[in-house]
Design a protein around this motif. Structure first.
Motif, PDB file in Angstrom:
ATOM      1  N   ALA A 123       5.116  -1.857  -4.236  1.00 15.23           N
ATOM      2  CA  ALA A 123       3.655  -1.831  -4.974  1.00 15.23           C
ATOM      3  C   ALA A 123       4.268  -2.764  -6.275  1.00 15.23           C
ATOM      4  CB  ALA A 123       3.117  -0.549  -5.205  1.00 15.23           C
ATOM      5  N   GLY A 124       5.322  -2.507  -7.085  1.00 13.76           N
ATOM      6  CA  GLY A 124       5.457  -3.178  -8.349  1.00 13.76           C
ATOM      7  C   GLY A 124       6.126  -4.462  -8.025  1.00 13.76           C
ATOM      8  N   HIS A 125       7.061  -4.367  -7.332  1.00 13.12           N
ATOM      9  CA  HIS A 125       7.897  -5.361  -7.186  1.00 13.12           C
ATOM     10  C   HIS A 125       7.272  -6.833  -6.631  1.00 13.12           C
ATOM     11  CE1 HIS A 125      11.922  -7.441  -6.145  1.00 13.12           C
ATOM     12  NE2 HIS A 125      11.575  -7.841  -5.002  1.00 13.12           N
ATOM     13  N   LEU A 126       6.386  -6.653  -5.633  1.00  9.12           N
ATOM     14  CA  LEU A 126       5.767  -7.888  -5.018  1.00  9.12           C
ATOM     15  C   LEU A 126       4.779  -8.536  -6.190  1.00  9.12           C
ATOM     16  CD1 LEU A 126       5.117  -7.095  -1.411  1.00  9.12           C
ATOM     17  CD2 LEU A 126       7.037  -8.332  -2.495  1.00  9.12           C
TER      18      LEU A 126
ATOM     19  N   GLU B 236       0.880  -1.194   0.049  1.00  5.82           N
ATOM     20  CA  GLU B 236      -0.033  -0.061  -0.181  1.00  5.82           C
ATOM     21  C   GLU B 236       0.861   1.279  -0.022  1.00  5.82           C
ATOM     22  OE1 GLU B 236      -3.005   0.528   3.398  1.00  5.82           O
ATOM     23  OE2 GLU B 236      -3.723  -1.525   2.477  1.00  5.82           O
ATOM     24  N   ARG B 237       1.937   1.193   0.687  1.00  2.00           N
ATOM     25  CA  ARG B 237       2.795   2.453   0.955  1.00  2.00           C
ATOM     26  C   ARG B 237       3.929   2.670   0.325  1.00  2.00           C
ATOM     27  NH1 ARG B 237       1.592   4.415   6.451  1.00  2.00           N
ATOM     28  NH2 ARG B 237      -0.407   3.527   7.072  1.00  2.00           N
ATOM     29  N   SER B 238       4.620   1.466  -0.330  1.00  2.40           N
ATOM     30  CA  SER B 238       5.884   1.731  -0.746  1.00  2.40           C
ATOM     31  C   SER B 238       5.765   1.644  -2.471  1.00  2.40           C
ATOM     32  CB  SER B 238       6.934   0.610  -0.370  1.00  2.40           C
ATOM     33  OG  SER B 238       7.884   0.255  -1.180  1.00  2.40           O
TER      34      SER B 238
ATOM     35  N   CYS C  10      10.860   3.222   0.566  1.00  2.00           N
ATOM     36  CA  CYS C  10      10.182   3.671   1.825  1.00  2.00           C
ATOM     37  C   CYS C  10       8.869   3.464   2.035  1.00  2.00           C
ATOM     38  CB  CYS C  10      10.726   5.208   2.358  1.00  2.00           C
ATOM     39  SG  CYS C  10      12.492   5.096   2.201  1.00  2.00           S
ATOM     40  N   SER C  11       8.135   3.207   3.130  1.00  2.00           N
ATOM     41  CA  SER C  11       6.727   2.967   3.327  1.00  2.00           C
ATOM     42  C   SER C  11       6.247   4.442   4.118  1.00  2.00           C
ATOM     43  CB  SER C  11       6.555   1.956   4.005  1.00  2.00           C
ATOM     44  OG  SER C  11       6.599   0.819   3.349  1.00  2.00           O
ATOM     45  N   LEU C  12       6.878   5.256   4.394  1.00  2.00           N
ATOM     46  CA  LEU C  12       6.385   6.408   5.047  1.00  2.00           C
ATOM     47  C   LEU C  12       7.136   7.826   4.384  1.00  2.00           C
ATOM     48  CD1 LEU C  12       6.656   5.963   8.882  1.00  2.00           C
ATOM     49  CD2 LEU C  12       4.579   5.926   7.278  1.00  2.00           C
ATOM     50  N   PRO C  13       6.386   8.685   4.281  1.00  2.00           N
ATOM     51  CA  PRO C  13       7.139  10.248   3.993  1.00  2.00           C
ATOM     52  C   PRO C  13       8.063  10.731   4.993  1.00  2.00           C
ATOM     53  CG  PRO C  13       4.613  10.690   4.450  1.00  2.00           C
ATOM     54  CD  PRO C  13       4.992   8.930   4.562  1.00  2.00           C
ATOM     55  N   PHE C  14       9.037  11.291   4.635  1.00  2.00           N
ATOM     56  CA  PHE C  14      10.115  11.590   5.589  1.00  2.00           C
ATOM     57  C   PHE C  14       9.653  12.836   6.413  1.00  2.00           C
ATOM     58  CE2 PHE C  14      13.793  10.604   2.668  1.00  2.00           C
ATOM     59  CZ  PHE C  14      13.642   9.197   2.896  1.00  2.00           C
ATOM     60  N   ASP C  15       8.372  13.380   6.534  1.00  2.00           N
ATOM     61  CA  ASP C  15       7.682  13.897   7.536  1.00  2.00           C
ATOM     62  C   ASP C  15       6.986  13.127   8.920  1.00  2.00           C
ATOM     63  OD1 ASP C  15       8.230  16.431   6.575  1.00  2.00           O
ATOM     64  OD2 ASP C  15       6.287  16.825   5.662  1.00  2.00           O
ATOM     65  N   GLN C  16       7.223  11.865   8.492  1.00  2.00           N
ATOM     66  CA  GLN C  16       6.419  11.048   9.306  1.00  2.00           C
ATOM     67  C   GLN C  16       7.298   9.951  10.053  1.00  2.00           C
ATOM     68  OE1 GLN C  16       2.590   9.273   8.088  1.00  2.00           O
ATOM     69  NE2 GLN C  16       2.200  10.959   7.056  1.00  2.00           N
TER      70      GLN C  16
END
Ligand code: ZN
Length: 441
Positions: free
Chosen positions: A50-53, A44-46, A85-91
Motif C-alpha cells: 500500500a505504501g511501497h507502490l 488493497e491488502r498488503s 502478506c496480502s492475507l491474514p494467516f487465518d485464511q
C-alpha cells in the motif's frame, strides 16, 4: 472447500494452458490484465505494498502493465516481515519460512490458490517425466528436502499422491534420519526415483562408494534435482555417477514458488500463466543474460511485484528444447552476487562448475578455492573426487587453466569432507566455490 469463482477461474486457466488450449496471444493479453489486477490486489491488502507502490520511484519496464512500478528486493522483504502478506494467516493454507541462511528468515505463507496453481505445473512435469523414464507411475520415490519448514516436501508429496506415485520422505539433514539412514532405506526399499539437491545426490553416491556399493547398481533410475545451481554438465555428471536419468525437478523458491519445472531433455520450462518475467540488465553480462525479476500474478497469500530474485538467468524459446512443452526455457547461471572477476574476465558461477565437470569423466564432489598468487595474479585450486580416465592430472589441470584463464592446481581426493561420508551431516546447499582473494573480502 468451496472455491470462489476467481480461484476456480485460475485453475481452469492453468489447466487450459497446460493442455495446450491457450494461444500465445491469449496468454500475453491475460498476463497484462492479470498484472494490473494483482497490483490492485496487493495495494488493497498488503500494508507494505500500500505504501511501497505509492511512495517509491518507479522503474521503466518493457511490459506495459509494469512500466513505472517499483522493484521489490530481498532487503525489502527482510525489513518488512509479515506486512508484505496480502492475507491474514487465518485464511492461508500453509505457512513456510525461508531458512534465513542469507539473513533474517522471511514468512512465506501460501493460500490454496498458490499451492494449486503452482502445483499444477509440478504435477504435469512429474507426470511427463515418469512416463518418459519408467512408462508408469509405479516407481517408489524418495523425497529428500532440507527441513519441514520448506514447501518442497509438501509440494512433491502432494504431487506423488495425486499421481499415484509411491513415496517416502527422507530428510538427510534431520537428526532422526541422516544421510546413512537415508542411503540404507533407499537400497533396502528399492527406491527408483530421487528428488533432492545435486549436493545430496553426490553425497549419497560418495557414501555408497565408501561402503563398497556402486551407485549404478542400485535400483535408482531417475534423479530430479533442485535447490541449488545445476549446470547441464552437473545433470549429465549425476546421470553418469548413478547411471540414471537426471534432470531438474524445479527452479523456484519459498518466496516465488515453482517458477519453472524440468523436462526429460534437461531443460527448465517457465510457469507462464503464473508470472510475468523480466530479465534486468546486469553490468558486464553478455547478451540476454541478466537478473530474473518476477511479478507473481496469482492473487494468493503473498504475491510479489517486480521481485528481484538475485539470480542470473536467460529465457529462450521453447523450440530450442524440442520436448513438446510450449513454455519458454529458463537457464539459470547462479547468483548475481557471486559473479566474480577471474583472470581479468567476468565469470558466472555456472561457468566454473561447467569447466570443472567438463574436464573430468565423472565427479562425485568438488571444491574450488580462488587465491591470489605471489605475483598478484589469480590462482585456482580445485579439489575433487573424480575419475579422469586415461589422462594425467597435468592434462586435466591444463584444460581447466585454459578455461579459467588462470593458473590451476588440481588435487584428486578420496573424500572432500569426512563428515559427509559418515553421514552425520549433509548440507542441502553446498558452498563449492570459495573466493579467498584479499580483494574479495
Ligand atoms: Zn523441454
Amino acid at each position: 472447500m468451496i472455491k470462489d469463482a476467481l480461484h476456480q477461474q485460475w485453475l481452469d486457466d492453468v489447466d487450459a494452458y497446460l493442455e495446450g488450449r491457450t494461444t500465445p496471444q491469449e496468454l500475453e493479453t491475460k498476463g497484462q490484465s492479470r498484472a494490473r489486477e494483482v497490483l490492485d490486489y496487493v495495494q488493497e491488502r498488503s500494508a507494505f505494498y500500500a505504501g511501497h507502490l505509492r511512495s517509491q520511484a518507479g522503474s521503466p519496464s518493457a511490459l506495459p502493465a509494469l512500466d513505472g512500478v517499483p522493484f521489490t528486493t530481498k532487503d525489502d522483504l527482510r525489513c518488512v516481515g509479515r506486512s508484505v502478506c496480502s492475507l491474514p494467516f487465518d485464511q492461508i493454507a500453509v505457512y513456510y519460512e525461508t531458512t534465513g541462511t542469507t539473513g533474517l528468515p522471511t514468512p512465506c505463507p501460501r493460500a490454496a490458490i498458490d499451492v494449486e496453481t503452482s502445483g499444477a505445473y509440478v504435477q504435469k512435469a512429474v507426470a511427463d517425466l515418469y512416463q518418459s523414464t519408467f512408462g508408469t507411475t509405479n516407481a517408489l520415490t524418495a523425497i529428500m528436502g532440507p527441513s519441514e519448514l520448506y514447501a518442497f516436501g509438501d509440494t512433491y508429496g502432494e504431487v506423488c499422491r495425486n499421481l499415484g506415485i509411491p513415496y517416502v520422505r527422507l530428510w538427510p539433514e534431520s537428526p532422526r534420519v541422516g544421510l546413512a539412514k537415508a542411503a540404507q532405506l533407499i537400497s533396502d526399499l528399492g527406491v527408483r526415483s530421487l528428488i533432492c539437491s545435486p549436493a545430496v545426490a553426490l553425497a549419497l553416491a560418495r557414501l555408497y562408494v565408501s561402503q563398497g556399493i556402486d551407485p549404478r547398481e542400485t535400483a535408482v533410475g531417475q534423479i530430479m534435482v533442485l535447490g541449488e545451481l545445476c549446470t547441464p554438465q552437473m545433470l549429465s555428471n549425476i546421470a553418469r555417477v548413478w547411471n540414471a536419468h537426471c534432470t531438474h525437478g524445479l527452479y523456484g523458491s519459498q518466496e516465488a514458488h515453482a517458477v519453472a519445472t524440468g523436462c526429460a531433455n534437461g531443460n527448465l520450462h517457465f510457469s507462464e500463466t503464473n508470472y510475468l518475467a523480466e530479465i534486468l540488465p546486469v553490468p558486464g553480462m553478455e547478451g540476454d543474460v541478466g537478473e530474473l525479476c518476477l511479478t507473481m500474478l496469482v492473487p494468493g497469500a503473498k504475491p510479489l511485484i517486480r521481485y528481484r530474485t538475485g539470480d542470473l538467468a536467460r529465457l529462450h524459446s521453447a523450440e530450442e528444447c524440442g520436448c513438446g512443452n510450449r513454455s519458454r526455457c529458463l537457464r539459470v547461471f547462479g547468483r548475481v552476487g557471486d559473479v566474480m572477476t577471474l583472470g581479468g574476465r567476468q565469470v558466472v558461477p555456472a561457468l566454473i562448475e561447467s569447466a570443472v565437470l567438463g574436464a573430468a569423466e565423472w565427479v562425485s564432489g568438488y571444491e574450488v578455492k580462488i587465491r591470489t598468487a605471489s605475483d598478484g595474479s589469480d590462482h585456482v585450486e580445485v579439489s575433487m573426487v573424480a575419475g579422469i580416465g586415461e589422462r594425467s592430472v597435468a592434462q586435466v589441470q591444463e584444460q581447466m587453466a585454459s578455461q579459467f584463464g588462470t593458473s590451476v592446481q588440481l588435487q584428486l581426493e578420496q573424500s572432500l569432507d569426512p563428515r559427509t561420508e559418515t553421514g552425520a551431516y549433509i548440507s542441502w546447499k553446498h558452498a563449492r566455490i570459495r573466493d579467498q582473494r584479499e580483494s574479495a573480502l
